[in-house]
Design an enzyme around this catalytic site. Structure first.
Site, PDB file in Angstrom:
ATOM      1  CE  LYS A   1      -4.060  -2.106   2.160  1.00 49.19           C
ATOM      2  NZ  LYS A   1      -4.990  -2.089   3.314  1.00 49.19           N
ATOM      3  CB  ILE A   2       3.745   2.400   2.037  1.00 44.59           C
ATOM      4  CG1 ILE A   2       2.947   2.427   3.343  1.00 44.59           C
ATOM      5  CG2 ILE A   2       4.726   3.574   2.006  1.00 44.59           C
ATOM      6  CD1 ILE A   2       3.779   2.232   4.589  1.00 44.59           C
TER       7      ILE A   2
ATOM      8  CG  ASP B   1       6.404  -6.747  -3.793  1.00 44.32           C
ATOM      9  OD1 ASP B   1       6.134  -7.938  -3.534  1.00 44.32           O
ATOM     10  OD2 ASP B   1       6.170  -5.819  -3.000  1.00 44.32           O
TER      11      ASP B   1
ATOM     12  CB  CYS C   1      10.321  -4.184   1.188  1.00 47.94           C
ATOM     13  SG  CYS C   1      12.036  -3.650   1.280  1.00 47.94           S
ATOM     14  N   PRO C   2       8.952  -4.773   3.968  1.00 42.83           N
ATOM     15  CG  PRO C   2       7.925  -6.854   4.177  1.00 42.83           C
ATOM     16  CD  PRO C   2       8.113  -5.718   3.209  1.00 42.83           C
TER      17      PRO C   2
ATOM     18  CB  THR D   1      10.098   6.147   4.522  1.00 41.01           C
ATOM     19  OG1 THR D   1       9.565   5.508   3.351  1.00 41.01           O
ATOM     20  CG2 THR D   1      10.671   7.505   4.152  1.00 41.01           C
ATOM     21  CB  SER D   2      10.774   0.552   4.734  1.00 35.69           C
ATOM     22  OG  SER D   2      10.015  -0.604   4.943  1.00 35.69           O
ATOM     23  NE  ARG D   3       9.559  -1.717  11.034  1.00 34.32           N
ATOM     24  CZ  ARG D   3       8.558  -0.869  11.010  1.00 34.32           C
ATOM     25  NH1 ARG D   3       8.713   0.320  10.421  1.00 34.32           N
ATOM     26  NH2 ARG D   3       7.395  -1.172  11.551  1.00 34.32           N
TER      27      ARG D   3
ATOM     28  CG  ASP E   1      11.124   8.767   8.718  1.00 32.56           C
ATOM     29  OD1 ASP E   1      11.356   9.782   9.401  1.00 32.56           O
ATOM     30  OD2 ASP E   1      10.095   8.076   8.854  1.00 32.56           O
TER      31      ASP E   1
ATOM     32  CD  GLU F   1      13.808   3.561  14.193  1.00 30.26           C
ATOM     33  OE1 GLU F   1      12.651   3.699  14.619  1.00 30.26           O
ATOM     34  OE2 GLU F   1      14.120   3.733  12.999  1.00 30.26           O
TER      35      GLU F   1
ATOM     36  CG  HIS G   1      10.142   5.665  12.792  1.00 27.35           C
ATOM     37  ND1 HIS G   1      10.737   4.449  12.961  1.00 27.35           N
ATOM     38  CD2 HIS G   1       8.966   5.415  12.154  1.00 27.35           C
ATOM     39  CE1 HIS G   1       9.962   3.502  12.469  1.00 27.35           C
ATOM     40  NE2 HIS G   1       8.880   4.068  11.969  1.00 27.35           N
TER      41      HIS G   1
END
Length: 332
Positions: free
Chosen positions: A157-158, A177, A208-209, A235-237, A261, A266, A298
């Protein structure tokens, strides 16, 4: 009937406001703890019916054991990712773990695009110059995004929201993906293998996760396949990017711009005011020293709409658990 008691960890004033507003229709007893959930703070869970935690709460074997002893079986995440939970142990002990998979994907997408534009047009540098009455344009040269190729890794979705946002700039969009989606191709993007995306993209944005397979996927080998001067936005992980390898790529010029981000370590930094302290993370300190690196704490999810949706979904997940129902937001 006694109200269900919920312990809300890693909560800030804005979490309290949004959760209390959403709770007007649920009637839970919410207790807010600023502290992170760790093995040392898990003793606070005594007497609660469920807990809610955030991205940097470490729900490991020790914490799960203490939750189990306190007869708490519901963990309601206020985020989409769940890499901070030992899922195998949670499943073995019979926990229900829910998450918030669908909160305002546009919030993160828009932040990713904002970081891209800020780095490209040097807005962070221009802002500092102007405040010192320096109106010189030397060193502020940017590029036309319309002539560039952007690679999107992760088309959930993101990722899709980011593609929609970038489509208006007229850039070519490549995607990767493991699970292609027809919506993406309908938006005009093209799926390619990862090597092709690395080789052809001027800008790469991660959506992605974090999994064992994606951990440090952006490393020395990946940078070697990229264009010289590439821009990378994450901006994910944080752990998707090997920060030490990113520094080497910055030094060599392979990595021309870096927007973060999120950061792998972190948990010891973000969501708190450390302005009066010395940061002992040398890698993070070195990243901050580069003029072509932009770091936010974040912040990508942080919009009013997203906070409202996170609160509503989190409490809805807890309500369903209390009634023996499922929402579809359960991790397993």
């Amino acid at each position: 009937m006694t109200k269900a008691r919920i312990a809300v960890f890693s909560s800030k004033s804005y979490d309290k406001d949004s959760m209390n507003a959403a709770n007007s229709k649920y009637g839970f007893e919410l207790d807010f703890y600023k502290t992170q959930l760790t093995a040392n703070t898990a003793k606070l869970v005594e007497g609660y019916d469920a807990i809610s935690c955030f991205v940097n709460d470490m729900v490991d074997v020790d914490v799960l054991s203490q939750l189990d002893k306190a007869n708490i079986k519901m963990i309601a995440l206020r985020c989409a990712g769940f890499n901070n939970i030992d899922l195998d142990e949670a499943k073995r002990r019979g926990f229900v773990v829910s998450r918030v998979p669908g909160y305002s994907p546009e919030s993160v997408a828009e932040h990713a695009v904002a970081m891209l534009l800020c780095l490209n047009r040097k807005l962070h540098k221009a802002y500092s110059r102007i405040r010192e009455h320096n109106f010189n344009l030397e060193g502020l040269l940017g590029f036309n995004l319309s002539s560039k190729t952007v690679g999107i890794i992760g088309t959930g979705k993101i990722g899709q929201a980011t593609i929609r946002a970038l489509s208006g700039f007229g850039c070519k969009i490549l995607c990767h993906d493991p699970y292609p989606n027809d919506v993406v191709t309908e938006l005009g993007a093209t799926y390619v293998d990862l090597d092709t995306l690395y080789q052809q993209s001027d800008v790469i944005s991660l959506h992605c996760p974090l999994t064992p397979e994606s951990n440090h996927m952006i490393n020395r080998d990946a940078f070697a396949k990229m264009k010289s001067g590439v821009m990378l936005i994450n901006t994910s992980r944080g752990a998707l990017v090997n920060a030490s390898d990113a520094i080497e790529a910055l030094k060599s010029g392979k990595l021309g711009y870096l927007g973060l981000d999120v950061y792998e370590l972190e948990g010891d930094l973000f969501f708190r005011d450390l302005s009066g302290q010395v940061i002992h993370d040398d890698v993070f300190g070195l990243l901050l020293s580069y003029p072509n690196v932009l770091v936010t704490g974040h912040q990508g999810y942080f919009t009013d709409l997203a906070l409202d949706q996170i609160a509503e979904t989190t409490l809805g997940n807890i309500k369903a658990y209390m009634k023996g129902e499922k929402t579809g937001n359960e991790v397993f």
